[in-house]
Design a protein around this motif. Structure first.
Motif, mmCIF file in Angstrom:
data_model
loop_
_atom_site.group_PDB
_atom_site.id
_atom_site.type_symbol
_atom_site.label_atom_id
_atom_site.label_comp_id
_atom_site.label_asym_id
_atom_site.label_seq_id
_atom_site.Cartn_x
_atom_site.Cartn_y
_atom_site.Cartn_z
ATOM 1 N N GLU A 9 26.597 53.716 55.281
ATOM 2 C CA GLU A 9 26.319 54.468 54.051
ATOM 3 C C GLU A 9 27.187 55.716 53.966
ATOM 4 O O GLU A 9 27.666 56.067 52.893
ATOM 5 C CB GLU A 9 24.835 54.833 53.961
ATOM 6 N N ARG A 10 27.422 56.364 55.085
ATOM 7 C CA ARG A 10 28.313 57.532 55.097
ATOM 8 C C ARG A 10 29.753 57.121 54.748
ATOM 9 O O ARG A 10 30.446 57.825 54.025
ATOM 10 C CB ARG A 10 28.247 58.234 56.445
ATOM 11 N N VAL A 11 30.168 55.955 55.226
ATOM 12 C CA VAL A 11 31.488 55.420 54.871
ATOM 13 C C VAL A 11 31.550 55.204 53.357
ATOM 14 O O VAL A 11 32.522 55.590 52.703
ATOM 15 C CB VAL A 11 31.772 54.099 55.622
ATOM 16 N N TYR A 12 30.506 54.609 52.795
ATOM 17 C CA TYR A 12 30.488 54.342 51.357
ATOM 18 C C TYR A 12 30.519 55.641 50.554
ATOM 19 O O TYR A 12 31.165 55.718 49.509
ATOM 20 C CB TYR A 12 29.259 53.516 50.967
ATOM 21 N N GLU A 13 29.837 56.670 51.041
ATOM 22 C CA GLU A 13 29.854 57.965 50.346
ATOM 23 C C GLU A 13 31.270 58.505 50.269
ATOM 24 O O GLU A 13 31.691 59.007 49.227
ATOM 25 C CB GLU A 13 28.942 58.960 51.063
ATOM 26 N N VAL A 14 32.013 58.413 51.361
ATOM 27 C CA VAL A 14 33.407 58.879 51.365
ATOM 28 C C VAL A 14 34.242 58.004 50.440
ATOM 29 O O VAL A 14 35.012 58.509 49.614
ATOM 30 C CB VAL A 14 34.003 58.878 52.791
ATOM 31 N N SER A 48 31.254 44.730 54.407
ATOM 32 C CA SER A 48 29.843 44.586 54.049
ATOM 33 C C SER A 48 29.514 45.172 52.682
ATOM 34 O O SER A 48 28.386 45.082 52.229
ATOM 35 C CB SER A 48 28.967 45.274 55.105
ATOM 36 N N SER A 49 30.491 45.769 52.033
ATOM 37 C CA SER A 49 30.235 46.435 50.754
ATOM 38 C C SER A 49 30.431 45.521 49.553
ATOM 39 O O SER A 49 30.355 45.977 48.411
ATOM 40 C CB SER A 49 31.155 47.655 50.607
ATOM 41 N N LYS A 50 30.629 44.249 49.782
ATOM 42 C CA LYS A 50 30.951 43.305 48.698
ATOM 43 C C LYS A 50 29.989 43.357 47.523
ATOM 44 O O LYS A 50 30.398 43.233 46.381
ATOM 45 C CB LYS A 50 30.987 41.876 49.242
ATOM 46 N N LYS A 51 28.711 43.568 47.787
ATOM 47 C CA LYS A 51 27.711 43.551 46.717
ATOM 48 C C LYS A 51 27.511 44.929 46.085
ATOM 49 O O LYS A 51 26.726 45.076 45.165
ATOM 50 C CB LYS A 51 26.383 43.018 47.245
ATOM 51 N N LEU A 52 28.223 45.923 46.580
ATOM 52 C CA LEU A 52 28.090 47.282 46.056
ATOM 53 C C LEU A 52 29.217 47.553 45.066
ATOM 54 O O LEU A 52 30.337 47.866 45.450
ATOM 55 C CB LEU A 52 28.123 48.301 47.206
ATOM 56 N N PRO A 56 34.666 51.485 45.862
ATOM 57 C CA PRO A 56 36.020 50.986 45.611
ATOM 58 C C PRO A 56 36.744 50.620 46.913
ATOM 59 O O PRO A 56 37.683 51.302 47.349
ATOM 60 C CB PRO A 56 36.688 52.156 44.889
ATOM 61 N N ALA A 57 36.311 49.521 47.530
ATOM 62 C CA ALA A 57 36.862 49.094 48.816
ATOM 63 C C ALA A 57 38.362 48.817 48.740
ATOM 64 O O ALA A 57 39.057 48.907 49.754
ATOM 65 C CB ALA A 57 36.119 47.856 49.308
ATOM 66 N N HIS A 58 38.877 48.516 47.568
ATOM 67 C CA HIS A 58 40.309 48.231 47.431
ATOM 68 C C HIS A 58 41.170 49.460 47.733
ATOM 69 O O HIS A 58 42.356 49.327 47.987
ATOM 70 C CB HIS A 58 40.622 47.694 46.026
ATOM 71 N N ARG A 59 40.573 50.636 47.756
ATOM 72 C CA ARG A 59 41.318 51.870 48.022
ATOM 73 C C ARG A 59 41.389 52.219 49.506
ATOM 74 O O ARG A 59 41.899 53.280 49.863
ATOM 75 C CB ARG A 59 40.688 53.029 47.250
ATOM 76 N N VAL A 60 40.900 51.346 50.365
ATOM 77 C CA VAL A 60 40.927 51.599 51.808
ATOM 78 C C VAL A 60 41.851 50.567 52.459
ATOM 79 O O VAL A 60 41.630 49.372 52.340
ATOM 80 C CB VAL A 60 39.521 51.543 52.429
#
Length: 113
Positions: A9-14, A48-52, A56-60
Motif C-alpha cells: 500500500e505504501r508503494v501504491y501511495e508513492v 499485484s496492482s492489476k485490479k487497482l 499508474p504501474a506503467h510509470r514504474v
C-alpha cells in the motif's frame, strides 16, 4: 499479499504521486520507503496492482529505463503505449533520455509516507 500488504500500500501511495509523463524505478520507490534493497518487492507490488485502476504501474520501470513490468500488462505493448500517450519516448522497450523523464521520490516528496 497478507504480510506485504502494508508495504504494498505504501508503494501504491508513492506510485499514485508519479506525475503524468514521468517515470520512476522500482529501486527509487524502495529507497524512498526506507527499504533500499527491496526493489524486487516493489515489482511484486506493481504486479499485484492489476485490479487497482488508480495505480499508474506503467510509470514504474527498472533502473535503466527498461519496461520490465510488461508482463503486468498481459505481455502486450500496453505499457509502452500508455507511456507514449503521456509523451514519454520509448524504443524497443526502453525509455529514451531516461534521465529527462525520471522522477525521484527522494527529491520530489517529503518523507511522510
Amino acid at each position: 499479499m497478507s504480510n506485504n500488504s502494508g508495504f504494498f500500500e505504501r508503494v501504491y501511495e508513492v506510485c499514485r504521486l508519479i506525475p503524468e509523463g514521468r517515470v520512476t524505478s522500482y529501486g527509487a520507490i524502495a529507497k524512498y520507503l526506507g527499504a533500499a534493497k527491496s526493489a524486487r518487492m516493489v515489482g511484486w507490488a506493481m504486479n499485484s496492482s492489476k485490479k487497482l485502476e488508480d495505480v499508474p504501474a506503467h510509470r514504474v520501470v527498472n533502473r535503466k529505463g527498461l519496461l520490465t513490468g510488461k508482463s503486468h500488462f498481459g505481455g502486450s505493448n500496453a505499457m509502452q503505449q500508455l507511456l507514449e500517450e503521456e509523451g514519454v519516448e520509448v524504443i524497443e522497450l526502453q525509455i529514451l533520455n531516461f534521465e529527462k523523464y525520471f522522477w525521484d521520490p527522494m527529491k520530489e516528496l517529503s518523507r511522510d509516507l
